[in-house]
Design an enzyme around this catalytic site. Sequence first.
Site, PDB file in Angstrom:
ATOM      1  N   ASP A   1      50.351  48.176  19.339  1.00  0.00           N
ATOM      2  CA  ASP A   1      50.083  46.763  19.073  1.00  0.00           C
ATOM      3  C   ASP A   1      49.927  46.495  17.585  1.00  0.00           C
ATOM      4  OD1 ASP A   1      47.669  48.133  18.884  1.00  0.00           O
ATOM      5  OD2 ASP A   1      46.754  47.139  20.595  1.00  0.00           O
TER       6      ASP A   1
ATOM      7  N   ASN B   1      35.817  45.501  26.915  1.00  0.00           N
ATOM      8  CA  ASN B   1      36.080  44.614  28.060  1.00  0.00           C
ATOM      9  C   ASN B   1      37.153  45.203  28.990  1.00  0.00           C
ATOM     10  OD1 ASN B   1      38.461  44.292  26.655  1.00  0.00           O
ATOM     11  ND2 ASN B   1      38.299  42.072  26.386  1.00  0.00           N
TER      12      ASN B   1
ATOM     13  N   HIS C   1      40.163  46.344  27.998  1.00  0.00           N
ATOM     14  CA  HIS C   1      41.565  46.166  27.592  1.00  0.00           C
ATOM     15  C   HIS C   1      42.198  47.486  27.180  1.00  0.00           C
ATOM     16  CE1 HIS C   1      40.565  45.051  23.085  1.00  0.00           C
ATOM     17  NE2 HIS C   1      40.768  46.341  23.192  1.00  0.00           N
TER      18      HIS C   1
ATOM     19  N   GLU D   1      44.452  41.938  27.472  1.00  0.00           N
ATOM     20  CA  GLU D   1      43.098  41.505  27.766  1.00  0.00           C
ATOM     21  C   GLU D   1      42.955  41.282  29.280  1.00  0.00           C
ATOM     22  OE1 GLU D   1      41.092  41.897  25.504  1.00  0.00           O
ATOM     23  OE2 GLU D   1      41.593  40.937  23.603  1.00  0.00           O
TER      24      GLU D   1
HETATM   25  C1  F6R Z   1      44.330  49.674  19.336  1.00  0.00           C
HETATM   26  C2  F6R Z   1      44.205  49.133  20.667  1.00  0.00           C
HETATM   27  C3  F6R Z   1      42.902  48.758  21.280  1.00  0.00           C
HETATM   28  C4  F6R Z   1      41.780  49.758  20.987  1.00  0.00           C
HETATM   29  C5  F6R Z   1      40.480  49.310  21.645  1.00  0.00           C
HETATM   30  C6  F6R Z   1      39.334  50.232  21.305  1.00  0.00           C
HETATM   31  O1  F6R Z   1      45.684  49.952  19.025  1.00  0.00           O
HETATM   32  O2  F6R Z   1      45.200  48.969  21.300  1.00  0.00           O
HETATM   33  O3  F6R Z   1      43.077  48.660  22.683  1.00  0.00           O
HETATM   34  O4  F6R Z   1      42.148  51.020  21.472  1.00  0.00           O
HETATM   35  O5  F6R Z   1      40.167  48.013  21.235  1.00  0.00           O
HETATM   36  O6  F6R Z   1      39.069  50.129  19.933  1.00  0.00           O
HETATM   37  P1  F6R Z   1      38.070  51.107  19.196  1.00  0.00           P
HETATM   38  O7  F6R Z   1      38.700  52.452  19.256  1.00  0.00           O
HETATM   39  O8  F6R Z   1      37.984  50.597  17.779  1.00  0.00           O
HETATM   40  O9  F6R Z   1      36.781  51.052  19.943  1.00  0.00           O
END
Ligand code: F6R
Length: 241
Positions: free
Chosen positions: A67, A131, A133, A138
């Site tokens: 992403d 959450n 995701h 989301e």
């Molecule tokens: C990042 C991504 C997100 C993160 C998630 C957890 O490329 O796709 O899904 O993996 O938000 O983020 P952290 O690791 O910062 O807790």
Amino acid sequence: MVIKCLEDYDAISSHAADIVAAAIIEKPSGVFGFATGSTPVGLYKSLIARYQRGEISFSRLTTMNLDEYVGLSADHEQSYRFFMQRHLFGHVDVRPECIYFPPESGEPSAFDDLIQSKGGIELQILGLGSNGHIGFNEPGSAFDSRTRVVGLASSTIRDNARFFEHSRDVPHQAVTMGIRTILEARQILLLASGANKSDAVVRSLEGPQTENVPGSCLQSHHNVTVLLDDAAAAGLTRNEK
Ligand code: F6R
């Protein structure tokens, strides 16, 4: 699904690096899917160390990131292109022309065709949002979704504000691989660390499969490894040491 509960973040990172390094050695010209965020930083450090010791090479790899924020240029410090340069790509022998991110303009779902034309993703690395995701899919994302532009949930904007000077600077849109795109990877490695992930971990791994919890889609994939530390695994009723 193999779920491993390890003692701490460093143990997750080095175990994850074992898995990724083995996959790179087995498929040195494969397509590998990378994630950003704080969770995989230790994994990337460990991969760089293995590269420096001559154990692995990225020279024939194709990389597909999960992403990217919409509206941040590649030289913006919080863009995911910048993140990957800083934490991995800038330190290894990956060829710049073999690095791909989902496109924010044009037809984002063309990214899925690109992945398929390169042979499909061998191994996709994932973190987990508090959450539930995965990527920026989301809650409410369709399980058959493809790469597309999405609005970020307000909880994600709050979670990611820690990386920006002001919370108002966090982009409200991103382009993300879809759930279906992710599930097409031949192998998936999900990492989660810390108590703030424990609820999302339980709902993803032990709750009903529902589009309200994007991570729960992983229960239907045939080759998923989940690495957790004790804090992230705290709510699970089953886990393997
Ligand atoms: C990042 C991504 C997100 C993160 C998630 C957890 O490329 O796709 O899904 O993996 O938000 O983020 P952290 O690791 O910062 O807790």
